[in-house]
Design an enzyme around this catalytic site. Sequence first.
Site, PDB file in Angstrom:
ATOM      1  CB  SER A 229      -0.900   0.009   1.233  1.00  0.00           C
ATOM      2  OG  SER A 229      -0.115   0.347   2.363  1.00  0.00           O
ATOM      3  CE  LYS A 230      -1.480   6.410  -3.353  1.00  0.00           C
ATOM      4  NZ  LYS A 230      -2.723   7.114  -3.520  1.00  0.00           N
ATOM      5  NE  ARG A 231       0.369   0.592   6.023  1.00  0.00           N
ATOM      6  CZ  ARG A 231       1.040  -0.546   6.150  1.00  0.00           C
ATOM      7  NH1 ARG A 231       2.181  -0.569   6.813  1.00  0.00           N
ATOM      8  NH2 ARG A 231       0.570  -1.659   5.636  1.00  0.00           N
TER       9      ARG A 231
END
Length: 429
Positions: free
Chosen positions: A202-204
């Site tokens: 994910s963007k994390r």
Amino acid sequence: MPDTTRVRFAPSPTGYLHVGGARTALFNWLYARHVGGTFLLRIEDTDKARSTDEHTKVILDGLTWLGLDWDEPPVFQGARVTRHQEVADKLLAEGKAYLDAGTIRLRVPAGEIAWDDAVHGRISFQGEDIKDFVILRSDRSPLYNFAVVVDDIDMRITHVLRGDDHISNTPKQIAVYRAVGAALPVFGHVPMIAGPDGKKLSKRHGATAVGDYQHLGILPAAMRNFLALLGWSPGGDREIMTLDEMVHLFSLEGIQKKSAIFDMTKLEWMNGQYLSASSADELYPLIAPPLEKLGVNGKRDAVLKAITAVKTRSRTTLDVARQVAARLDPKHVALDEKARREIAQDPAGYKASLEASVAALRGAEWTPAALERQLRELAAERGVPPGKVFQPIRIALTGGTVSEPVNELLYVVGKEAALGRLEAAVRAS
Ligand code: GLU
């Protein structure tokens, strides 16, 4: 004669092209090309609120950037709603579906719903556990699990290769195939892509859009090679492969069950391999725009020379551009932390060494071979190892402690510019 193999990539244009989607597209494409089949696109734009033409364009551009082409014009799911309604009405008329508060709901008979997944082997559900589900809403719009099957049948799809996250949809879709009386395609569910912590990417974890990697300076060939290895292995420890080799080696058997880890360090390493293997001429069109953004307008020849010097020590095209900029324009040289520390160990020695080098280089013939000779002689005269002469020059000209060999560096920067910059470094220290 069985129909030729037909596979599809079916993105929903509700966002950019995610690396997971790109990987799924690539596997489908590789499989189609491996077996001499057909690769199709279906744009699943039934979610009118979130689907946009702009997203569709970004997705198609991303596929094209990766070098993936499709064999027929893309099918837009939203344009096929009348067909979905027609099939739902037919199921209703046949008693395979029923009306429920304005919706049309499919009857899911009891009994086993199973398939031999091309990746996971046999997967089995019980019809009893799958409730009758809505296939057409009261506004007559189709639901995902229904539209997908109607479209896959009409597009004569033989293999559905998609993400693991769709395994739970598959028994419902099989129920639709059965109700319609169509043969099942082969299903193959490819593993999820995880970040280094093992959690779903994910963007994390950083950039997840293919376009982001393009802008970070990753080459399409490197991205494609890297994506191919996310969940597939040709066997052995083979990693760098041309597109033709990947097409030749690709097989459904080579797809792994366990999730694949997206490792940015590996992507950059792989990109470095591709940068090294590319010629300066090939890289030029990718380096010129970021160079211009940095405000450097070097002559093509000088830029090509600098690219040749730095490409084997770069991880991205932006990295190449920054290093080329530093060689062509001292404005782009900034001392990094390590360089600062090296100078701080012996500032007087740094200055003296640069002064001696300037004196020795003034009369030098400016070719890599002559420069090397000159500097080694200087080191011998001064009774120091050659590295002691090389390193201050490297630091003064690049601001860093690693670069191409110093004789090449001097050659690339050019006589006048190099001497001027070394003199300025002497004055500043
Ligand atoms: N539009 C679906 C998705 O993006 C496609 C699923 C499928 O390939 O069947 O997840």
